[in-house]
Every structure is written in C-alpha cells, then in structure tokens.
Design a protein around this motif. Structure first.
Motif, short mmCIF file in Angstrom:
data_model
loop_
_atom_site.label_atom_id
_atom_site.label_comp_id
_atom_site.label_asym_id
_atom_site.label_seq_id
_atom_site.Cartn_x
_atom_site.Cartn_y
_atom_site.Cartn_z
N CYS A 1 21.36 -10.00 50.84
CA CYS A 1 20.61 -10.70 50.97
C CYS A 1 19.19 -10.43 50.12
O CYS A 1 18.77 -11.28 49.62
CB CYS A 1 19.93 -10.83 52.23
N GLN B 1 22.20 -4.20 50.34
CA GLN B 1 21.69 -5.09 51.26
C GLN B 1 22.20 -6.73 50.24
O GLN B 1 21.47 -6.86 48.94
CB GLN B 1 20.82 -6.12 52.27
N THR C 1 26.93 -19.67 51.25
CA THR C 1 26.91 -20.72 52.56
C THR C 1 27.59 -21.41 53.37
O THR C 1 26.97 -21.05 55.07
CB THR C 1 25.55 -22.13 51.40
N LEU D 1 28.33 -18.39 55.78
CA LEU D 1 26.75 -18.23 56.84
C LEU D 1 25.99 -19.01 57.88
O LEU D 1 25.79 -19.06 59.35
CB LEU D 1 25.85 -17.79 56.26
#
Length: 166
Positions: free
Chosen positions: A27, A25, A152, A155
């Motif tokens: 993130c 992941q 960013t 997303l």
C-alpha cells in the motif's frame, strides 16, 4: 549523520516477522506512485486550470456525455462530500452544468458545457505525456493496469466480507 532518511531509501530495520516494516507494505508503494502521478498531472494540467480529480471527472463526462452525479461518484470512487464541491468548482468555471431531475429532486445530471468540451482539445496530449513519463512500454502499462484492477477487485471483495484473517 542522524538525519532523515532520503526519499526512497530502504529502511535498515530488520523485518521482525510481523510485517510491520514500511518498505514491505504494498500500500505504501501504491501511495508513493499515486503521489508521483499527481505531481506529473499537476504540471501537465496547470495550463488547463484543472486539478487531477477534475481532469478525471471531465474525462468521464467526455466519455459518457452526461451522467447522474451518483453514477459519476461510483465510477470515480468519490463520495458526495468530495464530488459535490468538485462539481461546484467545475460549474463555476463554466465547464459543466448540473441539473436536478424534476421528477426526483435527489437526482442530478451533470454534463460538460461547450467550454468543457472545448477543453478536451487542450488536454488531448496528456495521456501520451503521462505514458512517456512512466517509462513503461504499452504492454507493461496494460499488464500493470490488469494487475491493479485484479488487486482492486480482491480488496473490494475483502472489504465487503465480515471475516478478517487472524
């Protein structure tokens, strides 16, 4: 021994094809990096009496001299529930002033005080010390910043669409 995995240890679980493996992941790697940054900032900002979010707030105010609280929240990506208490603490410490607009009571301007501006000299070396702590060259740091900004933007765009991938 059946204990906890060491920090940073890769999972031995096989990727089952659905991607639900923590070490895969992106993130999670970003979260770990963010927490590592916070730890370094905590050490560097301790003598100045600032938290990392307070430091980011003060940097923004030093750059812009004054801002509407709403604009400050947008720049820092903080909601009012997080930003208002942060600003109250900075104000109680004598580092910022908040002033309501007489024409529009909902609008509040925030600016650094003389003490807040003086604090800038105390933390002037923080960016260079952070760069040194990263182990990245200036070019690598610039490339990473650009990659993160692109990420960013992507997303943010994905968060504002109603279609989600199947």
């Amino acid at each position: 021994m059946g204990g906890e995995p060491s920090p940073g240890a890769r999972s031995e679980a096989a990727d089952t094809g659905d991607g639900l493996v923590l070490d895969l992941q992106l993130c999670f790697d970003l979260l770990k990096a963010s927490r590592a940054f916070s730890g370094v900032y905590r050490n560097l900002l301790g003598d100045a009496g600032l938290t990392y979010p307070q430091y980011l707030t003060m940097m923004t105010l030093w750059e812009h001299r004054e801002m509407q609280v709403k604009q400050l929240g947008e720049v820092l990506r903080l909601d009012s529930g997080t930003l208002s208490p942060l600003l109250k603490r900075l104000e109680a410490a004598g580092l910022v002033t908040r002033e309501r607009n007489a024409a529009d009571e909902r609008s509040v301007t925030v600016r650094p005080t003389a003490d807040g501006n003086a604090l800038r000299d105390q933390v002037r070396q923080v960016p260079a010390r952070i760069m040194a702590a990263t182990g990245l060259s200036p070019a690598q740091a610039a490339d990473l910043r650009n990659t993160l900004r692109t990420l960013t933007e992507s997303l943010d765009a994905a968060a504002h669409t109603h279609d989600t991938p199947d």
